[in-house]
Design a protein around this motif. Structure first.
Motif, mmCIF file in Angstrom:
data_model
loop_
_atom_site.group_PDB
_atom_site.id
_atom_site.type_symbol
_atom_site.label_atom_id
_atom_site.label_comp_id
_atom_site.label_asym_id
_atom_site.label_seq_id
_atom_site.Cartn_x
_atom_site.Cartn_y
_atom_site.Cartn_z
ATOM 1 N N VAL A 175 10.821 52.583 40.188
ATOM 2 C CA VAL A 175 11.393 51.283 39.863
ATOM 3 C C VAL A 175 12.860 51.300 40.266
ATOM 4 C CG1 VAL A 175 11.961 49.707 37.999
ATOM 5 C CG2 VAL A 175 9.806 50.962 37.965
ATOM 6 N N THR A 176 13.273 50.390 41.121
ATOM 7 C CA THR A 176 14.650 50.327 41.603
ATOM 8 C C THR A 176 15.331 49.105 41.040
ATOM 9 O OG1 THR A 176 13.977 51.401 43.648
ATOM 10 C CG2 THR A 176 16.113 50.286 43.656
ATOM 11 N N ALA A 177 16.350 49.315 40.220
ATOM 12 C CA ALA A 177 17.047 48.199 39.593
ATOM 13 C C ALA A 177 18.015 47.562 40.577
ATOM 14 C CB ALA A 177 17.801 48.689 38.364
ATOM 15 N N LEU A 178 17.923 46.270 40.714
ATOM 16 C CA LEU A 178 18.905 45.551 41.516
ATOM 17 C C LEU A 178 20.182 45.396 40.703
ATOM 18 C CD1 LEU A 178 16.705 42.697 42.979
ATOM 19 C CD2 LEU A 178 17.367 44.823 44.066
ATOM 20 N N PRO A 179 21.342 45.371 41.344
ATOM 21 C CA PRO A 179 22.592 45.220 40.589
ATOM 22 C C PRO A 179 22.639 43.891 39.876
ATOM 23 C CG PRO A 179 22.979 44.966 42.942
ATOM 24 C CD PRO A 179 21.564 45.428 42.787
ATOM 25 N N SER A 180 23.099 43.895 38.622
ATOM 26 C CA SER A 180 23.188 42.668 37.836
ATOM 27 C C SER A 180 24.449 41.881 38.135
ATOM 28 C CB SER A 180 23.143 42.993 36.340
ATOM 29 O OG SER A 180 21.929 43.604 36.010
ATOM 30 N N GLY A 181 25.517 42.556 38.514
ATOM 31 C CA GLY A 181 26.771 41.876 38.798
ATOM 32 C C GLY A 181 26.986 41.728 40.289
ATOM 33 N N GLU A 182 27.970 40.949 40.670
ATOM 34 C CA GLU A 182 28.250 40.757 42.079
ATOM 35 C C GLU A 182 29.102 41.886 42.635
ATOM 36 O OE1 GLU A 182 30.070 36.974 42.471
ATOM 37 O OE2 GLU A 182 28.400 35.892 41.560
ATOM 38 N N GLY A 183 29.708 42.686 41.756
ATOM 39 C CA GLY A 183 30.572 43.753 42.200
ATOM 40 C C GLY A 183 31.952 43.220 42.540
ATOM 41 N N GLY A 184 32.949 44.060 42.392
ATOM 42 C CA GLY A 184 34.302 43.647 42.715
ATOM 43 C C GLY A 184 34.997 42.946 41.565
ATOM 44 N N LEU A 185 36.333 42.994 41.598
ATOM 45 C CA LEU A 185 37.151 42.362 40.570
ATOM 46 C C LEU A 185 37.051 40.848 40.672
ATOM 47 C CD1 LEU A 185 39.427 42.415 38.440
ATOM 48 C CD2 LEU A 185 41.057 42.586 40.341
ATOM 49 N N ARG A 186 36.825 40.180 39.532
ATOM 50 C CA ARG A 186 36.749 38.722 39.528
ATOM 51 C C ARG A 186 36.941 38.197 38.109
ATOM 52 N NH1 ARG A 186 32.128 41.264 39.529
ATOM 53 N NH2 ARG A 186 30.281 40.479 38.460
ATOM 54 N N LEU A 187 37.492 37.002 38.003
ATOM 55 C CA LEU A 187 37.630 36.309 36.727
ATOM 56 C C LEU A 187 36.796 35.037 36.787
ATOM 57 C CD1 LEU A 187 40.659 37.698 37.292
ATOM 58 C CD2 LEU A 187 41.054 36.700 35.048
ATOM 59 N N VAL A 188 36.047 34.774 35.732
ATOM 60 C CA VAL A 188 35.143 33.628 35.695
ATOM 61 C C VAL A 188 35.337 32.897 34.372
ATOM 62 C CG1 VAL A 188 32.750 32.861 35.864
ATOM 63 C CG2 VAL A 188 33.466 34.948 37.048
ATOM 64 N N ILE A 225 48.540 38.794 31.336
ATOM 65 C CA ILE A 225 47.969 39.788 32.250
ATOM 66 C C ILE A 225 46.833 39.180 33.060
ATOM 67 C CG2 ILE A 225 46.701 41.957 32.390
ATOM 68 C CD1 ILE A 225 48.263 42.901 29.923
ATOM 69 N N LEU A 226 45.966 38.417 32.397
ATOM 70 C CA LEU A 226 44.845 37.784 33.103
ATOM 71 C C LEU A 226 45.352 36.769 34.131
ATOM 72 C CD1 LEU A 226 42.335 37.245 30.145
ATOM 73 C CD2 LEU A 226 42.321 39.057 31.865
ATOM 74 N N ASP A 227 46.395 36.025 33.783
ATOM 75 C CA ASP A 227 46.977 35.068 34.734
ATOM 76 C C ASP A 227 47.531 35.791 35.955
ATOM 77 O OD1 ASP A 227 46.325 32.948 33.121
ATOM 78 O OD2 ASP A 227 48.320 32.755 32.219
ATOM 79 N N HIS A 228 48.209 36.901 35.736
ATOM 80 C CA HIS A 228 48.774 37.674 36.857
ATOM 81 C C HIS A 228 47.665 38.211 37.761
ATOM 82 C CE1 HIS A 228 53.021 37.547 36.008
ATOM 83 N NE2 HIS A 228 52.842 37.952 34.763
ATOM 84 N N ILE A 229 46.577 38.692 37.153
ATOM 85 C CA ILE A 229 45.461 39.210 37.951
ATOM 86 C C ILE A 229 44.868 38.105 38.810
ATOM 87 C CG2 ILE A 229 43.125 40.173 37.843
ATOM 88 C CD1 ILE A 229 44.000 41.660 35.301
ATOM 89 N N GLN A 230 44.648 36.926 38.202
ATOM 90 C CA GLN A 230 44.098 35.803 38.962
ATOM 91 C C GLN A 230 45.028 35.405 40.096
ATOM 92 O OE1 GLN A 230 40.856 33.932 38.270
ATOM 93 N NE2 GLN A 230 41.492 33.906 40.417
#
Length: 336
Positions: free
Chosen positions: A73-86, A187-192
């Motif tokens: 059984v091969t699990a597909l990744p649940s996330g898109e990967g990479g840094l992101r804010l949603v 901090i979140l604003d700076h990252i975005q």
């Protein structure tokens, strides 16, 4: 029950994102597992890279290899990967099941709720959340939360491959003072801002802000809402961990209870006390979430989705999925 080892066409042949909406679902039990002994295979079997193995699995970690050939059984990744804010509300687009159903992400996530209230379940334990609550979820931790129309905030996905010294356990922080609230929002604003910028070194700058966020979490970890350590809560957390690693195996609640050294009745009693759901509900919720995701985000045939998730037959999978969601798998996939 022994884990399956698949040897079919690579999943990459079917990969194709097809986001679609889906209405709220009604609960239904999934098929009971076939009576068999659950194989304790190497834990990396279900965590391998998202490729389907075309050859029989190696003998290491597979003690029942004398039976008919099995497929991994091969699990597909649940996330898109990479840094992101949603934005929190955007996470629920396409159906509230996307946030309310039990699931996990391949990368750590921080939920920063700035408005609204609801309940969040992490590791089989449910708590209430409100405005200015910061909830850190490590990679692979099963969770789900209510996202009502008045719930606002940001979800920060850290991405993979970053050694930031992040907590290894979930944290639930209720930030009451204005200064740390402003620090986290800043901090979140700076990252975005760095993610959106095209300036030289913006990716490096974003990583430095992630480091500052890790320090912020460390400094406030002492004020985190302490997880109860009584026997019920310990058992619920352990069940959640086993379930997240083995939900594709086709094993039922009785098998998990056996591994935990308790009866299915006791395990259900514990789950109802810690999160208001039965042990079976948690298992089925996790399975149907993954079924929806595979149907929407890949072109895997319905029969293959059923097989990937350990159902005894495509027909049973179709009945179970329809009872829970109100649609057949094919209709769900085609819905606008």
């Amino acid at each position: 029950m022994t884990a399956k080892i698949f040897s079919a066409k690579p999943l990459s042949l079917y990969a194709d994102r097809m986001p679609k909406a889906e209405p709220a679902a009604a609960p239904l039990p999934v098929a009971p597992a076939k009576p068999a002994t659950r194989e304790k295979a190497a834990p990396t079997a279900a965590k391998a890279a998202p490729k389907v193995v075309a050859k029989p699995a190696p003998k290491a970690g597979v003690q029942a290899a004398k039976a008919a050939p099995r497929r991994a059984v091969t699990a597909l990744p649940s996330g898109e990967g990479g840094l992101r804010l949603v934005p929190i509300q955007r996470l629920a687009q396409g159906g509230r099941w996307r946030v309310e159903a039990m699931r996990s992400y391949a990368d750590p996530v921080l939920y920063w709720f700035t408005r609204g209230q609801g309940r969040i379940t992490v590791g089989g334990i449910t708590r209430g959340y409100g405005a200015h609550n910061a909830i850190f979820i490590p990679a692979g931790a099963m969770h789900g939360f209510e996202a009502g129309p008045q719930s606002y905030g940001t979800a920060l996905f850290f991405g993979r491959g970053e050694d930031l010294g992040l907590p290894r356990e979930p944290l639930h922080l209720r930030i009451r003072d204005a200064i740390p609230q402003a620090e986290l929002s800043g901090i979140l604003d700076h990252i975005q801002r760095e993610i959106d910028a095209a300036r030289p070194g913006h990716d490096r700058a974003a990583r430095h802000y992630l480091g500052l966020l890790s320090v912020w979490l460390e400094r406030h970890a002492g004020a985190a809402e302490a997880g109860r350590s009584d026997a019920y809560h310990r058992l619920a957390r352990r069940y959640s961990e086993l379930l997240e690693h083995g939900y594709r195996s086709g094993q039922g609640v009785a098998g998990y209870a056996r591994e935990l050294g308790v009866t299915p009745t006791h395990l259900t009693r514990v789950c109802k006390k810690t999160c208001g759901r039965s042990a079976s509900d948690l298992l089925h919720d996790r399975l149907i979430f993954e079924a929806r995701r595979l149907l929407l985000e890949t072109r895997l045939p319905v029969a293959r989705v059923s097989e990937e998730l350990g159902f005894t037959s495509p027909a049973y999978f179709t009945r179970a999925f329809q009872k829970r969601t109100g649609r057949t798998p094919s209709a769900f996939r085609k819905a606008p």
